[in-house]
Design a protein around this motif. Structure first.
Motif, PDB file in Angstrom:
ATOM      1  N   ALA A  86      39.543  49.435  31.369  1.00 30.59           N
ATOM      2  CA  ALA A  86      40.924  49.571  31.921  1.00 30.59           C
ATOM      3  C   ALA A  86      40.744  48.433  32.995  1.00 30.59           C
ATOM      4  N   VAL A  87      41.697  47.832  33.316  1.00 29.50           N
ATOM      5  CA  VAL A  87      41.794  46.345  34.012  1.00 29.50           C
ATOM      6  C   VAL A  87      42.867  46.263  35.043  1.00 29.50           C
ATOM      7  N   GLY A  88      42.772  45.548  35.956  1.00 21.52           N
ATOM      8  CA  GLY A  88      43.585  45.157  36.712  1.00 21.52           C
ATOM      9  C   GLY A  88      44.367  43.692  36.538  1.00 21.52           C
ATOM     10  N   LEU A 166      38.077  48.773  44.811  1.00 20.03           N
ATOM     11  CA  LEU A 166      38.969  47.329  44.282  1.00 20.03           C
ATOM     12  C   LEU A 166      38.695  46.240  45.374  1.00 20.03           C
ATOM     13  N   GLU A 167      39.287  45.116  44.788  1.00 20.40           N
ATOM     14  CA  GLU A 167      39.197  43.876  45.626  1.00 20.40           C
ATOM     15  C   GLU A 167      40.244  43.691  46.861  1.00 20.40           C
ATOM     16  N   ILE A 183      40.787  41.748  35.839  1.00 23.61           N
ATOM     17  CA  ILE A 183      39.763  42.069  36.609  1.00 23.61           C
ATOM     18  C   ILE A 183      39.261  43.321  36.242  1.00 23.61           C
ATOM     19  N   GLY A 184      37.969  43.721  35.906  1.00 20.50           N
ATOM     20  CA  GLY A 184      37.284  44.941  35.752  1.00 20.50           C
ATOM     21  C   GLY A 184      35.820  45.001  36.080  1.00 20.50           C
ATOM     22  N   MET A 185      35.483  46.066  36.042  1.00 20.06           N
ATOM     23  CA  MET A 185      34.028  46.345  36.776  1.00 20.06           C
ATOM     24  C   MET A 185      32.874  46.424  35.876  1.00 20.06           C
ATOM     25  N   VAL A 208      45.993  48.553  34.017  1.00 24.23           N
ATOM     26  CA  VAL A 208      46.643  49.669  34.573  1.00 24.23           C
ATOM     27  C   VAL A 208      47.157  49.611  35.700  1.00 24.23           C
ATOM     28  N   ASN A 209      46.913  48.499  36.522  1.00 23.40           N
ATOM     29  CA  ASN A 209      47.639  48.223  38.071  1.00 23.40           C
ATOM     30  C   ASN A 209      47.873  46.375  38.130  1.00 23.40           C
ATOM     31  N   MET A 225      47.718  53.984  38.930  1.00 21.66           N
ATOM     32  CA  MET A 225      47.035  53.776  37.877  1.00 21.66           C
ATOM     33  C   MET A 225      46.682  54.884  36.803  1.00 21.66           C
TER      34      MET A 225
HETATM   35  N1  HPA Z   1      40.154  45.592  39.781  1.00 23.30           N
HETATM   36  C1  HPA Z   1      38.965  45.838  39.378  1.00 23.30           C
HETATM   37  N2  HPA Z   1      38.560  46.685  38.604  1.00 23.30           N
HETATM   38  C2  HPA Z   1      39.834  47.379  37.944  1.00 23.30           C
HETATM   39  C3  HPA Z   1      41.064  47.302  38.481  1.00 23.30           C
HETATM   40  C4  HPA Z   1      41.188  46.321  39.487  1.00 23.30           C
HETATM   41  O1  HPA Z   1      42.216  46.067  39.860  1.00 23.30           O
HETATM   42  N3  HPA Z   1      41.974  47.959  37.952  1.00 23.30           N
HETATM   43  C5  HPA Z   1      41.186  48.721  36.868  1.00 23.30           C
HETATM   44  N4  HPA Z   1      39.870  48.397  36.939  1.00 23.30           N
END
Ligand code: HPA
Length: 253
Positions: A86-88, A166-167, A183-185, A208-209, A225
């Motif tokens: 899942a990423v932003g 988050l950032e 962006i993901g972690m 997801v956002n 999200m």
């Molecule tokens: N930033 C980092 N990791 C994420 C984000 C994000 O906005 N959304 C989902 N994983």
């Protein structure tokens, strides 16, 4: 035997369409994996599933034992890994609920065990990482997504951040100036460790956002999200169901 693994991220702690044969906890020289490996079949394809954050989603991105996870998969006979994440979304095309198959990555993580090549070496080892994701595997994902009319995005630079927070909006601006799209972690060191073990590796990212500051002044809503994750992961499940049998047919993988 040549197995495909799916590493499930947030929102994908189990694979409903996996016909489970057995689960196995693996010992590794690097400690415990995030949980047991689940062996089974999707369609006619043998699959191993591992929930990156644990079965109950309790392991944060910076605490995932990436080395143990990848090592265990290799030991189990895996040769390809599809990493679900899942990423932003940062750039315009990366809108919530879109599936993205990135082709590049930049590592902003720190303090994570990031290599197998450090202790008791006979010689210093460097891996090539010019193309961090396997092109053959990416293409099978993209072709399957096209077959399902999922409008998956082909390419994009994944920024792997440390988290778990988050950032800030300024950090996202900087990531965009660096050329990042999403962006993901968890993308690193996972991708590099897979390469060290000569596993083919591709990422199936679900946006997801909008990343911080990309939806006006709005703060990121965790509830939003989760909503996105819920609806989007169904698309990812459908994609995996079609992709896995297709891998068998694709010579490149
Ligand atoms: N930033 C980092 N990791 C994420 C984000 C994000 O906005 N959304 C989902 N994983």
């Amino acid at each position: 035997m040549s197995l495909t693994a799916i590493i499930g991220g947030t929102g994908l702690t189990q694979l409903d369409n996996l016909q489970l044969t057995h689960k196995e906890m693996m010992n590794t020289p690097f400690g415990d994996t995030s949980g047991p490996l689940s062996f089974g079949k999707i369609g006619n394809q043998d699959v191993v599933f591992l929930a990156r954050h644990g079965g109950h989603h309790t392991i944060p991105p910076h605490r995932v034992n990436y080395r143990a996870n990848l090592w265990a998969l290799k030991e189990a006979g895996v040769s390809r890994v599809i990493a679900v994440a899942a990423v932003g979304g940062i750039t315009r095309e990366m809108s919530p609920e879109r599936i993205v198959i990135p082709d590049q990555i930049i590592d902003y993580t720190h303090s994570r065990a990031q290599t197998f090549f450090e202790d008791d070496l006979d010689f210093v080892t460097h891996i090539d990482f010019t193309h961090p994701y396997d092109q053959g595997l990416r293409q099978v994902l993209l072709d399957s997504a096209a077959e399902l009319s999922l409008d998956a995005f082909d390419g994009g630079v994944y920024a792997a951040t440390q988290g778990p927070r988050l950032e800030s909006a300024a950090e996202v601006n900087r990531l965009e100036r660096d050329g990042c799209d999403l962006i993901g972690m968890t993308g690193m060191p996972e991708a590099a460790l897979a390469r060290e073990l000569e596993l083919r590796y591709a990422c199936c990212a679900l946006v997801v956002n909008w990343a911080a500051g990309r939806a006006g002044q709005e703060e990121i809503s965790i509830a939003e999200m989760e909503k996105c994750l819920h609806s989007g992961m169904q698309k990812v499940r459908n994609l995996l169901e079609l992709t896995l049998p297709a891998i068998q047919l694709a010579r490149a993988t």
